[in-house]
Design a protein around this motif. Sequence first.
Motif, PDB file in Angstrom:
ATOM      1  N   SER A  29       0.858  -1.188   0.000  1.00  0.00           N
ATOM      2  CA  SER A  29       0.000   0.000   0.000  1.00  0.00           C
ATOM      3  C   SER A  29       0.896   1.241   0.000  1.00  0.00           C
ATOM      4  CB  SER A  29      -0.892   0.014   1.243  1.00  0.00           C
ATOM      5  OG  SER A  29      -0.123   0.308   2.398  1.00  0.00           O
ATOM      6  N   PRO A  30       0.383   2.380  -0.447  1.00  0.00           N
ATOM      7  CA  PRO A  30       1.195   3.603  -0.441  1.00  0.00           C
ATOM      8  C   PRO A  30       1.733   3.940   0.960  1.00  0.00           C
ATOM      9  CG  PRO A  30      -0.786   3.946  -1.730  1.00  0.00           C
ATOM     10  CD  PRO A  30      -0.919   2.597  -1.085  1.00  0.00           C
ATOM     11  N   GLN A  31       0.950   3.684   2.003  1.00  0.00           N
ATOM     12  CA  GLN A  31       1.403   3.979   3.364  1.00  0.00           C
ATOM     13  C   GLN A  31       2.563   3.076   3.756  1.00  0.00           C
ATOM     14  OE1 GLN A  31      -2.377   3.088   4.038  1.00  0.00           O
ATOM     15  NE2 GLN A  31      -3.201   5.129   4.364  1.00  0.00           N
ATOM     16  N   GLU A  32       2.485   1.795   3.386  1.00  0.00           N
ATOM     17  CA  GLU A  32       3.561   0.865   3.707  1.00  0.00           C
ATOM     18  C   GLU A  32       4.839   1.253   2.974  1.00  0.00           C
ATOM     19  OE1 GLU A  32       1.238  -3.346   4.529  1.00  0.00           O
ATOM     20  OE2 GLU A  32       1.397  -2.642   2.447  1.00  0.00           O
ATOM     21  N   ARG A  33       4.706   1.590   1.687  1.00  0.00           N
ATOM     22  CA  ARG A  33       5.885   2.005   0.896  1.00  0.00           C
ATOM     23  C   ARG A  33       6.504   3.265   1.488  1.00  0.00           C
ATOM     24  NH1 ARG A  33       2.662   0.822  -3.817  1.00  0.00           N
ATOM     25  NH2 ARG A  33       2.182   3.032  -3.946  1.00  0.00           N
ATOM     26  N   THR A  34       5.674   4.221   1.831  1.00  0.00           N
ATOM     27  CA  THR A  34       6.181   5.497   2.346  1.00  0.00           C
ATOM     28  C   THR A  34       6.933   5.317   3.647  1.00  0.00           C
ATOM     29  OG1 THR A  34       4.391   6.710   1.279  1.00  0.00           O
ATOM     30  CG2 THR A  34       5.536   7.822   3.066  1.00  0.00           C
ATOM     31  N   ILE A  35       6.379   4.557   4.565  1.00  0.00           N
ATOM     32  CA  ILE A  35       7.041   4.400   5.872  1.00  0.00           C
ATOM     33  C   ILE A  35       8.366   3.650   5.711  1.00  0.00           C
ATOM     34  CG2 ILE A  35       5.957   2.276   6.693  1.00  0.00           C
ATOM     35  CD1 ILE A  35       5.611   3.772   9.403  1.00  0.00           C
ATOM     36  N   LEU A  36       8.417   2.648   4.818  1.00  0.00           N
ATOM     37  CA  LEU A  36       9.674   1.935   4.571  1.00  0.00           C
ATOM     38  C   LEU A  36      10.712   2.856   3.930  1.00  0.00           C
ATOM     39  CD1 LEU A  36       8.404  -1.550   3.328  1.00  0.00           C
ATOM     40  CD2 LEU A  36       9.619  -1.066   5.457  1.00  0.00           C
ATOM     41  N   ARG A  37      10.273   3.661   2.987  1.00  0.00           N
ATOM     42  CA  ARG A  37      11.215   4.583   2.319  1.00  0.00           C
ATOM     43  C   ARG A  37      11.728   5.650   3.282  1.00  0.00           C
ATOM     44  NH1 ARG A  37       8.059   4.047  -3.017  1.00  0.00           N
ATOM     45  NH2 ARG A  37       9.497   2.709  -4.157  1.00  0.00           N
ATOM     46  N   LEU A  38      10.838   6.183   4.098  1.00  0.00           N
ATOM     47  CA  LEU A  38      11.274   7.190   5.068  1.00  0.00           C
ATOM     48  C   LEU A  38      12.338   6.621   5.998  1.00  0.00           C
ATOM     49  CD1 LEU A  38       7.891   8.872   6.054  1.00  0.00           C
ATOM     50  CD2 LEU A  38       9.772   9.925   4.794  1.00  0.00           C
ATOM     51  N   LYS A  39      12.142   5.389   6.439  1.00  0.00           N
ATOM     52  CA  LYS A  39      13.077   4.772   7.376  1.00  0.00           C
ATOM     53  C   LYS A  39      14.371   4.333   6.699  1.00  0.00           C
ATOM     54  CE  LYS A  39      14.529   2.697  11.134  1.00  0.00           C
ATOM     55  NZ  LYS A  39      15.449   3.476  11.907  1.00  0.00           N
ATOM     56  N   TYR A  40      14.267   3.610   5.591  1.00  0.00           N
ATOM     57  CA  TYR A  40      15.443   2.952   5.026  1.00  0.00           C
ATOM     58  C   TYR A  40      16.110   3.685   3.866  1.00  0.00           C
ATOM     59  CZ  TYR A  40      13.920  -0.686   8.111  1.00  0.00           C
ATOM     60  OH  TYR A  40      13.555  -1.365   9.233  1.00  0.00           O
TER      61      TYR A  40
END
Length: 184
Positions: A132-143
């Motif tokens: 989901s866009p939220q899952e992608r965003t949180i992973l990108r922000l972190k990693y």
Amino acid sequence: MDTYMTDEEMIRQYLPHNTTQCFETLYNRYVNKVYHRCLQMTKDSDKAEDFTQDIFIKVFGKLEGFQQRSSFSTWLYSISYNYCADQLRLAKRFSTTQLEESHESTTYEDSMETQLREESYQVMQQVIGTLSPQERTILRLKYEDGLSIDEIAQLYDLKISAVKMRLKRSRAKVQQLCVQRFVD
């Protein structure tokens, strides 16, 4: 204009009557931070400058709709990140650059290793694309962007435990989907 006012106080007090001064003050406060954010994501100073200007145009167009659910800086940061990510995604999708051919001789093992790495990367991109866009965003922000869990929590107005759990679930989902793709 009182430069010691918080962003939110300035927006409430000056936006309805002195729009230009409000925009100018906010721009001067944040232009360097937004530029550096864009530069970090694009690795290109010209693109970073263009993106910075586009972001401020977008922000000032939406400023009357700023609902103060978070601080102005958090709201601006979120818009900046999303704008840069969208532009980079579009650029990748419509890329017209050609890959340079390598004239170096490689051994069979090197070419197999390279092929495996490329296949793994492609599978990872496909798997991340299914999130989901939220899952992608949180992973990108972190990693990708290196934000701390505290920064992500503040950005989305979440508890630290909620951010940790979302990261854990997203990583587990990526791992499960990758395994499925390699098995199939």
